[in-house]
Write a protein that holds these residues in place. Structure first.
Motif, mmCIF file in Angstrom:
data_model
loop_
_atom_site.group_PDB
_atom_site.id
_atom_site.type_symbol
_atom_site.label_atom_id
_atom_site.label_comp_id
_atom_site.label_asym_id
_atom_site.label_seq_id
_atom_site.Cartn_x
_atom_site.Cartn_y
_atom_site.Cartn_z
ATOM 1 N N SER A 171 0.838 -1.198 0.000
ATOM 2 C CA SER A 171 0.000 0.000 0.000
ATOM 3 C C SER A 171 0.872 1.247 0.000
ATOM 4 C CB SER A 171 -0.913 0.016 1.226
ATOM 5 O OG SER A 171 -1.779 -1.084 1.186
ATOM 6 N N GLN A 172 2.013 1.174 0.684
ATOM 7 C CA GLN A 172 2.928 2.321 0.665
ATOM 8 C C GLN A 172 3.549 2.483 -0.715
ATOM 9 O OE1 GLN A 172 5.655 2.412 3.924
ATOM 10 N NE2 GLN A 172 3.986 2.682 5.375
ATOM 11 N N GLY A 180 1.233 4.124 -3.030
ATOM 12 C CA GLY A 180 0.674 5.386 -2.543
ATOM 13 C C GLY A 180 0.549 6.419 -3.643
ATOM 14 N N ARG A 181 -0.477 7.285 -3.517
ATOM 15 C CA ARG A 181 -0.739 8.255 -4.572
ATOM 16 C C ARG A 181 0.294 9.385 -4.573
ATOM 17 N NH1 ARG A 181 -5.790 11.838 -3.569
ATOM 18 N NH2 ARG A 181 -4.250 12.862 -2.279
ATOM 19 N N ASP A 182 0.548 9.954 -3.380
ATOM 20 C CA ASP A 182 1.399 11.142 -3.318
ATOM 21 C C ASP A 182 2.860 10.811 -3.015
ATOM 22 O OD1 ASP A 182 -0.855 12.598 -3.759
ATOM 23 O OD2 ASP A 182 -1.252 12.960 -1.639
ATOM 24 N N PHE A 183 3.083 9.812 -2.166
ATOM 25 C CA PHE A 183 4.444 9.560 -1.703
ATOM 26 C C PHE A 183 4.906 8.140 -2.010
ATOM 27 C CE2 PHE A 183 2.278 12.437 1.362
ATOM 28 C CZ PHE A 183 2.861 13.607 0.924
ATOM 29 N N GLY A 184 4.190 7.430 -2.880
ATOM 30 C CA GLY A 184 4.541 6.043 -3.172
ATOM 31 C C GLY A 184 5.735 5.937 -4.102
ATOM 32 N N GLN A 242 -5.588 3.640 -5.805
ATOM 33 C CA GLN A 242 -6.767 3.169 -5.096
ATOM 34 C C GLN A 242 -8.064 3.659 -5.734
ATOM 35 O OE1 GLN A 242 -8.370 3.816 -1.123
ATOM 36 N NE2 GLN A 242 -6.468 2.969 -0.356
ATOM 37 N N GLU A 243 -8.013 4.785 -6.414
ATOM 38 C CA GLU A 243 -9.253 5.399 -6.890
ATOM 39 C C GLU A 243 -9.785 4.745 -8.158
ATOM 40 O OE1 GLU A 243 -8.785 9.635 -7.168
ATOM 41 O OE2 GLU A 243 -8.063 9.794 -5.111
#
Lengths: 417, 304
Positions: free
Chosen positions: B128-129, B132-136, B153-154
Motif C-alpha cells: 500500500s505504501q 501510494g498516490r502522493d508519496f509512493g 486506489q481510486e
C-alpha cells in the motif's frame, strides 16, 4: 467401543474449545472479566480497586477494535462468552440501544443518581430509544477542535495566532470561505485533508441528524443533511480537499509533509498527529472547531445480561468512570474525560502540548465537549454516514456529478432503513 | 470368539482409523455448511433475538443488487489478473531452479517460499505504501520516467492491478515449489536426449515439462482459483482502516465477494441471513469456476 471413546474425546475437545470454563466457586471470591479494545488505561486502577474490594478479582481481555465488537455481538447473539463488563465504542453503541434487552438496565442497578456526573449527551447516548433503559456508563469523549498548519497559513497570508484563526470561522460557511481565500493564495496546496469529517461534524452539531428520535431515517427529509452536503460539495468543487483516505499510509505521511492545512481534530487525533509527524513539531496548532461544538469517538462500559455478577460489575464501572478515575486515565493516556466537573480542574484546563505550540488543548476540547447538544443516534448511524461519505468521495475523485452522487446516497440510505 | 474378534478388527479398524477426519470434517465443515444454508432462509440479524423465515427472499434480493454483480465482476477481474501471470511466472521460476547445474539450489528454492511466509498484513501494508498516490515509490518512478502519477486506489483497473500484484508476490513462489516437486519426477533422460537433439531450454519447458506435470498444473490452477475467488485481506487492508476497507473504495471499485459478505454480515445491522445467502452463492460460483478450470486445463496435452 472405540468409536464412542473417540466421539467422547472429540466432544470434550469441542467443549473445551468453546466454553469459557467458568465454574462458580463456593467462597466469596468473585472474578469480573472486562473486555475492551486498544488502551483504556484501566490497568493500574484495578490494583487500586482490589485494595478496597478484597473479594474481587479482575481479568482484562483486550483485542483490536473491530474484532472486539464483532466478538461482543456474536457472544450476545449466542448467549454465552461475553465478559461481565464490555466496552462499547460510540460507532456500535446505537445498534445496541435500539435493542437493549441483552444488557442489564443500569437504571435498576442504581445509576439513576449518577446522571449529573456525566455530560448530558454522553448519558443520553447510552439510553434506549424509549429512554427507559440505560446500557452503559460513559468513559472518554472525543471533544473536537480544528488543527491547522501555522506555516501554511502564514504563506497564504492568513493569521496564525489561534485566537484570530478561531475568529475566522465561527460557522462552517466561513470555514469554507477561508478555504477559498487559502486556495487562491496557494493553488498547489489543499485546505483540508478530506471532506467527510467536515460533513459529519456539521450534521452532528444539529439538533437532529440522520435519524429522528423514533429511529426513523430522515436523510431525505431533514434539511440540514442536504445543506451540509451542498456546503461540502461547494468546498470540493473549489478544490479545497486533498481527498486523502483516512488510515492509509498516504494520509499518515501527509501530516508530516504538509500537503493540507486543516483537519477536524478530536482529542485523540492530537496524539496521532504527534506520533506520525514528529518532524512537524511546532508547525501544527489548534483552534476552535466551526460551530463551536463537537465530539467524535468515545466509549461506554456496558454489562451484558449473561453476566452473573451484575451488582459487583456495576460497582466497578461506576468507580472506573467516576471523575477521580477519569482524571487518572486522562493523565496517563490522554483519553478525554466525560465528566464535566473535571473541566474546571487545573490539571485539565492547564493541559497543553509543546508539539502544538503549547496550545491549551485541555481547555479547547472541554469547551467543545460541553457545548455539544444531545442528538439521537439511530441503529445504523455509522453505515449511513459511510454511505454519504462514499458519495462525497465519488465527487472528490471525479467519478460522479454531485446530483448523481446524491441520488445514489439516497438509494443506499433507503436500503439501510 | 477370537476369530470373530479378528474378523471385526480387520473389517472395522480401517474405518476407525479414518474416522477422526470425517468426524472433525462433519463438525467443523459439514455442519456449518448446512447451518449456513438454514440461516440463509431467515431474516436473521445478530442484534435481534427473533428470526423470521423469509424463504429465498435473501437470494432474490442478492441477485437484484447491482453491488453484488459489481463485487462478482471485481472478484473475477482480480482472479484473472492475479492467477494467470502468477502461474506462468511460477512455471518459469520452477523451470529455472530445476536446472541440474545451478549453484546453491537449496537456497534458491527456499528463497521462493519466503514471500509466502510473510504475514499477509505486512505484505499489504508495504505494498500500500509502494502504491501510494502522493508519496509512493511506484508513482515516483512513473513520474521520473515522465509518465505521470496514478491514483492507484481510486481507479477500478489500477486498484485491481495493485491488489493482484500483492497476490502474485505472495503466491508465485509457493506455486513454483509445487511445480518444482512435480518436475523432479520427470525422467532426466528425456531432457538429456532433447539437449542432444539441440532443443533449447524454452522448447524443453513447452514440450517435456508442461505435458509431464499436467496433473500438478490442474491441481494448482484449481487451488489458485478457489483461493482467488475468496480474496479478502488484500482489498480490506488496501482500503485502509475506514469504510473503504468494507466497501472497497467509494465507488466499490475493488470490493470483492468476500468483502461484500463482510459488509452485510459484520456491518449494516449484522444481517447474517443475507450474509449466509451470499456465502452460498459464492460457494456455487467457486464450484462452477473450479469445474470450468478443470475442463479447460485438462486440454493441456499429456505425455504419450
Amino acid at each position: 467401543m472405540r468409536t464412542s471413546i473417540l466421539i467422547a474425546a472429540v466432544a470434550v475437545m469441542i467443549t473445551a474449545a468453546c466454553g469459557g470454563g467458568e465454574t462458580p466457586k463456593g467462597d466469596e471470591k468473585i472474578t469480573l472479566t472486562i473486555a475492551g479494545f486498544g488502551d483504556f488505561g484501566f490497568k493500574p486502577l484495578y490494583e487500586e480497586y482490589k485494595q478496597t474490594h478484597k473479594n474481587i478479582e479482575i481479568q482484562e481481555r483486550i483485542s483490536e477494535y473491530a474484532a472486539h465488537h464483532n466478538n461482543l455481538i456474536s457472544h450476545l447473539a449466542t448467549g454465552s462468552g461475553a465478559a461481565d463488563i464490555e466496552a462499547v465504542e460510540i460507532g456500535y453503541l446505537s445498534s445496541f440501544t435500539a435493542t437493549p434487552n441483552r444488557f442489564h438496565n443500569l437504571l435498576d442497578l442504581g445509576a439513576k443518581d449518577l446522571e449529573s456526573t456525566y455530560l448530558p449527551w454522553k448519558w443520553q447516548q447510552a439510553l434506549s430509544t424509549d429512554k427507559k433503559t440505560l446500557i452503559g456508563l460513559g468513559t472518554d469523549v472525543g471533544g473536537m477542535a480544528m488543527c491547522y498548519r501555522t506555516d501554511l497559513f502564514a504563506k497564504a497570508g492568513l493569521p496564525t495566532n489561534r485566537h484570530e484563526v478561531s475568529k475566522l470561522w465561527p460557522t462552517w460557511e466561513q470555514y469554507v470561505a477561508t478555504g477559498k481565500r487559502y486556495k487562491t493564495a496557494l493553488p498547489d496546496s489543499y485546505f483540508m485533508e478530506a471532506s467527510g469529517n467536515m460533513y459529519r461534524a456539521i450534521v452532528e452539531q444539529a439538533p437532529t441528524g440522520v435519524y429522528d428520535d423514533a429511529d426513523k431515517l430522515v436523510v431525505e427529509t431533514n434539511p440540514i443533511v442536504k445543506q451540509a452536503w451542498d456546503l461540502t460539495v461547494d468546498a470540493i468543487s473549489a478544490g479545497l480537499s486533498n481527498r486523502l483516505t483516512a488510515w492509509t499510509p498516504e494520509w499518515t505521511a501527509a501530516f508530516g509533509q504538509g500537503t493540507f492545512a486543516t483537519i477536524v481534530c478530536p482529542a485523540w487525533m492530537t496524539s496521532y498527529i504527534e506520533n506520525n509527524a514528529k518532524d512537524a513539531a511546532g508547525k501544527w496548532d489548534v483552534a476552535a472547531v466551526p460551530g463551536g461544538a463537537g465530539s467524535m469517538g468515545g466509549s461506554h462500559l456496558a454489562l451484558p445480561k449473561q453476566g452473573k455478577h451484575a451488582k459487583e460489575a456495576f460497582e466497578l464501572i461506576k468507580w472506573l468512570t467516576a471523575p477521580e478515575q477519569q482524571k487518572k486515565v486522562f493523565k496517563s493516556t490522554g483519553n478525554f474525560p466525560s465528566t464535566p466537573s473535571l473541566y474546571t480542574d487545573p490539571d485539565l484546563t492547564g493541559f497543553s502540548k509543546a508539539f502544538f505550540n503549547n496550545a491549551p488543548i485541555g481547555k479547547i476540547f472541554s469547551e467543545s465537549a460541553k457545548a455539544v447538544k444531545p442528538q439521537h443516534q439511530g441503529p445504523k448511524q455509522g453505515d449511513v454516514f459511510n454511505a454519504i461519505g462514499a458519495g462525497l468521495g465519488r465527487i472528490e475523485q471525479g467519478k460522479q456529478k454531485p446530483d448523481e452522487a446524491w441520488a445514489q446516497v439516497l438509494a443506499d440510505a433507503k436500503k439501510l432503513a | 470368539m477370537r476369530t470373530w474378534l479378528y474378523k471385526v478388527d480387520t473389517r472395522v479398524s480401517p474405518y476407525l482409523y479414518i474416522a477422526p477426519f470425517f468426524v472433525l470434517f462433519g463438525v467443523f465443515g459439514l455442519f456449518p455448511l448446512g447451518y449456513t444454508a438454514y440461516v440463509s432462509l431467515f431474516d436473521w440479524s445478530l442484534l435481534r433475538d427473533e428470526h423470521s423465515y423469509v424463504g429465498f427472499q435473501n437470494y432474490a434480493e442478492l441477485f437484484k443488487d447491482p453491488y453484488f454483480w459489481n463485487a462478482l465482476g471485481n472478484t473475477v477481474s482480480i482472479l484473472i489478473l492475479s492467477t494467470v501471470p502468477q502461474l506462468v511466472l511460477a512455471l518459469v521460476l520452477a523451470h529455472l531452479v530445476n536446472r541440474p547445474f545451478i549453484r546453491g539450489a537449496a537456497a534458491w528454492r527456499l528463497g521462493l517460499l519466503l514471500p509466502n511466509l510473510t504475514s499477509v498484513v505486512a505484505v499489504v501494508v508495504i505494498f500500500s505504501q509502494l502504491f501510494g498516490r502522493d508519496f509512493g515509490l511506484i508513482n515516483a518512478g512513473l513520474e521520473a520516467l515522465g509518465l505521470g502519477r496514478i491514483a492507484w486506489q481510486e481507479g477500478t483497473a489500477s486498484s485491481h492491478v495493485a491488489i493482484s500484484v500483492m497476490i502474485i508476490w505472495r503466491w508465485t513462489g509457493y506455486n513454483a515449489l509445487i511445480f518444482l516437486a512435480a518436475m523432479q519426477a520427470v525422467p532426466k533422460e528425456l531432457y538429456e536426449s532433447a539437449t542432444l537433439d539441440g532443443a533449447t531450454s524454452g522448447q524443453q519447458l513447452r514440450s517435456i515439462t508442461i505435458p509431464a506435470i499436467r496433473p500438478t498444473i490442474i491441481f494448482v490452477v484449481i487451488v489458485s482459483t478457489i483461493y482467488g475467488l475468496q480474496i479478502f485481506a488484500e482489498p480490506q487492508l488496501f482500503g485502509g482502516g475506514g469504510p473503504n476497507g468494507i466497501t472497497g473504495g467509494s465507488d466499490r471499485q475493488f470490493q470483492t465477494l468476500t468483502l461484500y459478505l463482510y459488509e452485510h454480515g459484520f456491518n449494516k445491522g449484522f444481517d447474517f441471513g443475507y450474509a449466509s445467502a451470499t456465502a452460498w452463492v459464492m460457494f456455487g460460483v467457486i464450484v462452477l469456476f473450479a469445474i470450468g478450470n478443470f475442463v479447460l486445463s485438462k486440454r493441456i496435452r499429456g505425455v504419450k
